[in-house]
Motif scaffolding. Sequence first.
Motif, PDB file in Angstrom:
ATOM      1  N   LEU A   1       0.819  -1.214   0.000  1.00  0.00           N
ATOM      2  CA  LEU A   1       0.000   0.000   0.000  1.00  0.00           C
ATOM      3  C   LEU A   1       0.853   1.263   0.000  1.00  0.00           C
ATOM      4  CD1 LEU A   1      -2.899  -0.756   2.522  1.00  0.00           C
ATOM      5  CD2 LEU A   1      -3.161  -0.184   0.109  1.00  0.00           C
ATOM      6  N   TYR A   2       1.903   1.254   0.811  1.00  0.00           N
ATOM      7  CA  TYR A   2       2.670   2.476   1.029  1.00  0.00           C
ATOM      8  C   TYR A   2       3.783   2.695   0.007  1.00  0.00           C
ATOM      9  CZ  TYR A   2       0.470   3.555   5.492  1.00  0.00           C
ATOM     10  OH  TYR A   2      -0.437   3.899   6.461  1.00  0.00           O
ATOM     11  N   TYR A   3       4.319   1.621  -0.577  1.00  0.00           N
ATOM     12  CA  TYR A   3       5.521   1.770  -1.384  1.00  0.00           C
ATOM     13  C   TYR A   3       5.317   1.717  -2.892  1.00  0.00           C
ATOM     14  CZ  TYR A   3       8.881   1.592   2.464  1.00  0.00           C
ATOM     15  OH  TYR A   3       9.621   1.891   3.564  1.00  0.00           O
ATOM     16  N   VAL A   4       4.537   0.753  -3.394  1.00  0.00           N
ATOM     17  CA  VAL A   4       4.548   0.428  -4.815  1.00  0.00           C
ATOM     18  C   VAL A   4       4.238   1.641  -5.695  1.00  0.00           C
ATOM     19  CG1 VAL A   4       3.495  -0.967  -6.620  1.00  0.00           C
ATOM     20  CG2 VAL A   4       3.993  -2.002  -4.400  1.00  0.00           C
ATOM     21  N   LEU A   5       3.057   2.228  -5.511  1.00  0.00           N
ATOM     22  CA  LEU A   5       2.665   3.360  -6.359  1.00  0.00           C
ATOM     23  C   LEU A   5       3.516   4.587  -6.086  1.00  0.00           C
ATOM     24  CD1 LEU A   5       0.721   4.272  -8.550  1.00  0.00           C
ATOM     25  CD2 LEU A   5      -0.888   4.959  -6.762  1.00  0.00           C
TER      26      LEU A   5
END
Length: 319
Positions: A251-255
């Motif tokens: 949730l926090y990193y990919v996008l």
Amino acid sequence: MTNQSDSFEVILVGFPGLPQHLHGLVSAMMFLIYMTSLAANGSVIGLVTLNPRLHQPMYLLIANLAASDVLFDTITLPKLIARYWFGSSTIAFKVCVFQMFWIHHLGSLDSFLLLLMAIDRYVAISQPLRYGAIINNRTVIIACGFCWVFLAPSTKIFHAIEAFKIALCEVNNKINTLYCSHAAIAALSCGDAAHMKQVAFISAMVVLLVPLSLILFSYIMIITVIARSKSSANWQKAFYTCGTHLFLVALYYVLRIFVYIVTNIPVIVIKADVNAVLLFLYSIAPHVGSPFVYFLRTKEIRQTVRKVFQKLKVVISVF
């Protein structure tokens, strides 16, 4: 050109190109998102704080992450709501810099907290018998305090000081996005802000990629430990133990990393409207989704919520 940052005001555009007739709908949606974030993350903080059974390292880390998310949304969303609900789009430059500092501070804090969670999960699986001696509540509180007070804001103070030194233009006072980020403030400069943007990008990549690399390394070590055991029960235990954390990391990193990299490739030009939507998706949307990940995937929190509702039913039935 001016350096009078005390009296200089900027205009927060929000979602560029958004039609006037949609302003009310967008403000209502932002208000609903903010209230949901406050309720969900506040519930996580309250449950962990008030229930002694949840006074464990992993839940203390989750509560810290929830507190960071609440602060981030409180610093950004009310102004965005006011911009569309009441037409209040101006913001003092010094307030804008203050907002920028806390936005990047809390964004960095999230990375460090997720890293602490990965370390906690690695020790829990690789050293189960020594877990209590290596990681305890006192250790976690000290580590979180260090991240909140020293580690996360260390470079952001420098960015805030640099922001006050830029040459401001009266004709260039629009923040064409949702809030005052470092890149948005750099764009206000009348001079060459390339160096400022480059330093901000490098700082962001360090804060994102170093913790993420260590998180991935910890999971490689976890997989190695489990593979040596050759037990299906250990695989199930690892999935249960690490599943919530892996959801949060995604949730926090990919996008976020994708947008940071793409927007800094010269040959790729992202429209302001698209950039604002992507900014919302990677910086605010996870704060609403992560508490529900806790509730759905964390057995102890689900049990605590169930007990709270059962007590409420008893109280309501009495009246």
